[in-house]
Design an enzyme around this catalytic site. Structure first.
Site, PDB file in Angstrom:
ATOM      1  N   GLU A  46       0.834  -1.206   0.000  1.00 53.47           N
ATOM      2  CA  GLU A  46       0.000   0.000   0.000  1.00 53.47           C
ATOM      3  C   GLU A  46       0.867   1.254   0.000  1.00 53.47           C
ATOM      4  OE1 GLU A  46      -2.839  -0.611   3.200  1.00 53.47           O
ATOM      5  OE2 GLU A  46      -3.888  -2.135   2.007  1.00 53.47           O
ATOM      6  N   ASN A  47       0.195   2.402  -0.138  1.00 53.82           N
ATOM      7  CA  ASN A  47       0.905   3.679  -0.251  1.00 53.82           C
ATOM      8  C   ASN A  47       0.070   4.757   0.419  1.00 53.82           C
ATOM      9  OD1 ASN A  47       1.775   6.283  -1.802  1.00 53.82           O
ATOM     10  ND2 ASN A  47       3.295   4.750  -2.324  1.00 53.82           N
ATOM     11  N   TYR A  50      -3.255   6.617  -1.515  1.00 57.44           N
ATOM     12  CA  TYR A  50      -3.941   5.325  -1.576  1.00 57.44           C
ATOM     13  C   TYR A  50      -4.020   4.664  -2.962  1.00 57.44           C
ATOM     14  CZ  TYR A  50      -5.625   6.178   3.223  1.00 57.44           C
ATOM     15  OH  TYR A  50      -5.718   6.407   4.568  1.00 57.44           O
ATOM     16  N   CYS A  55      -1.707  -4.565  -5.631  1.00 54.29           N
ATOM     17  CA  CYS A  55      -2.248  -5.831  -5.137  1.00 54.29           C
ATOM     18  C   CYS A  55      -1.174  -6.924  -5.127  1.00 54.29           C
ATOM     19  CB  CYS A  55      -3.395  -6.293  -6.021  1.00 54.29           C
ATOM     20  SG  CYS A  55      -4.934  -5.398  -5.768  1.00 54.29           S
ATOM     21  N   GLU A  57      -1.370  -9.882  -6.315  1.00 55.84           N
ATOM     22  CA  GLU A  57      -1.279 -10.578  -7.605  1.00 55.84           C
ATOM     23  C   GLU A  57      -0.315  -9.851  -8.535  1.00 55.84           C
ATOM     24  OE1 GLU A  57      -3.937  -9.735  -5.908  1.00 55.84           O
ATOM     25  OE2 GLU A  57      -5.607 -11.127  -6.213  1.00 55.84           O
ATOM     26  N   CYS A  88      -9.392  -8.755  -7.257  1.00 60.90           N
ATOM     27  CA  CYS A  88     -10.162  -7.585  -7.693  1.00 60.90           C
ATOM     28  C   CYS A  88     -10.293  -7.611  -9.226  1.00 60.90           C
ATOM     29  CB  CYS A  88      -9.483  -6.303  -7.234  1.00 60.90           C
ATOM     30  SG  CYS A  88      -8.011  -5.862  -8.182  1.00 60.90           S
ATOM     31  N   CYS A  91      -7.044  -7.156 -11.159  1.00 60.74           N
ATOM     32  CA  CYS A  91      -6.133  -8.313 -11.106  1.00 60.74           C
ATOM     33  C   CYS A  91      -6.653  -9.478 -11.933  1.00 60.74           C
ATOM     34  CB  CYS A  91      -5.886  -8.724  -9.662  1.00 60.74           C
ATOM     35  SG  CYS A  91      -4.744  -7.577  -8.852  1.00 60.74           S
TER      36      CYS A  91
HETATM   37  N1  THU Z   1      -5.911  -6.762  -2.332  1.00 64.33           N
HETATM   38  C1  THU Z   1      -5.016  -7.574  -2.958  1.00 64.33           C
HETATM   39  O1  THU Z   1      -3.812  -7.447  -2.784  1.00 64.33           O
HETATM   40  N2  THU Z   1      -5.501  -8.529  -3.769  1.00 64.33           N
HETATM   41  C2  THU Z   1      -6.806  -8.822  -3.941  1.00 64.33           C
HETATM   42  O2  THU Z   1      -7.123  -9.743  -4.666  1.00 64.33           O
HETATM   43  C3  THU Z   1      -7.819  -8.027  -3.246  1.00 64.33           C
HETATM   44  C4  THU Z   1      -7.326  -6.832  -2.513  1.00 64.33           C
HETATM   45  C5  THU Z   1      -5.382  -5.728  -1.431  1.00 64.33           C
HETATM   46  C6  THU Z   1      -5.400  -4.329  -1.943  1.00 64.33           C
HETATM   47  C7  THU Z   1      -5.359  -3.535  -0.655  1.00 64.33           C
HETATM   48  O3  THU Z   1      -4.007  -3.375  -0.235  1.00 64.33           O
HETATM   49  C8  THU Z   1      -6.064  -4.424   0.352  1.00 64.33           C
HETATM   50  O4  THU Z   1      -6.102  -5.707  -0.230  1.00 64.33           O
HETATM   51  C9  THU Z   1      -7.463  -3.965   0.688  1.00 64.33           C
HETATM   52  O5  THU Z   1      -8.196  -3.748  -0.453  1.00 64.33           O
END
Ligand code: THU
Length: 134
Positions: A46-47, A50, A55, A57, A88, A91
């Site tokens: 994260e950053n 935002y 992610c 993946e 998501c 991804c």
């Molecule tokens: N996130 C992922 O890394 N992969 C997913 O498949 C769903 C969501 C992360 C993004 C963010 O850092 C946190 O989960 C909450 O959304």
């Protein structure tokens, strides 16, 4: 369940504690298996700005590409909470670049597999490299 899937699930779960998620506190680990049988892991990063967060993946895909892999044979994603940590939308499309409709996507919690889908189930009628290949 295959040996490959066991290794993939363990790899995704083992990645979770390495996530950098100070804002959401939602730790995600992803593991992908490539055409050489190699497993590549990633976590969400994260950053403070935002939308710049990445992610898990995306990290796993970057690691695979760096190592020379170009085809994903299976994916495992591990997250906490009561609901399924499905990839998501963005991804799903990222995974589509390196895998076909049958690619298995194994959804895990910290204790193991919770569900599994094909890419086609999560991203039907997808647009991929083949669409540009004519
Ligand atoms: N996130 C992922 O890394 N992969 C997913 O498949 C769903 C969501 C992360 C993004 C963010 O850092 C946190 O989960 C909450 O959304």
């Amino acid at each position: 369940m295959s040996k490959r899937d066991d290794a993939l699930i363990a790899a995704a779960i083992s990645a979770m504690p390495h996530a950098y998620a100070p804002y959401s506190k939602f730790h995600v680990g992803a593991a992908i298996c490539d055409e050489h049988g190699q497993i590549h892991r990633g976590v969400n990063v994260e950053n403070a700005a935002y939308p710049q967060g990445a992610c898990a993946e995306a990290g796993a895909i970057a690691a695979m590409v760096m190592a020379g892999g170009r085809n994903i044979t299976a994916v495992a994603v591990a997250g906490g909470g009561d609901l399924l940590c499905t990839p998501c939308g963005g991804c799903r499309q990222r995974l589509r670049e390196f895998g076909g409709p049958e690619m298995p996507i194994i959804i895990c919690g910290p204790d193991g597999e919770r569900a599994r889908y094909s890419l086609a189930e999560l991203l039907p009628h997808s647009f991929g490299p083949d669409n540009l290949d004519q």
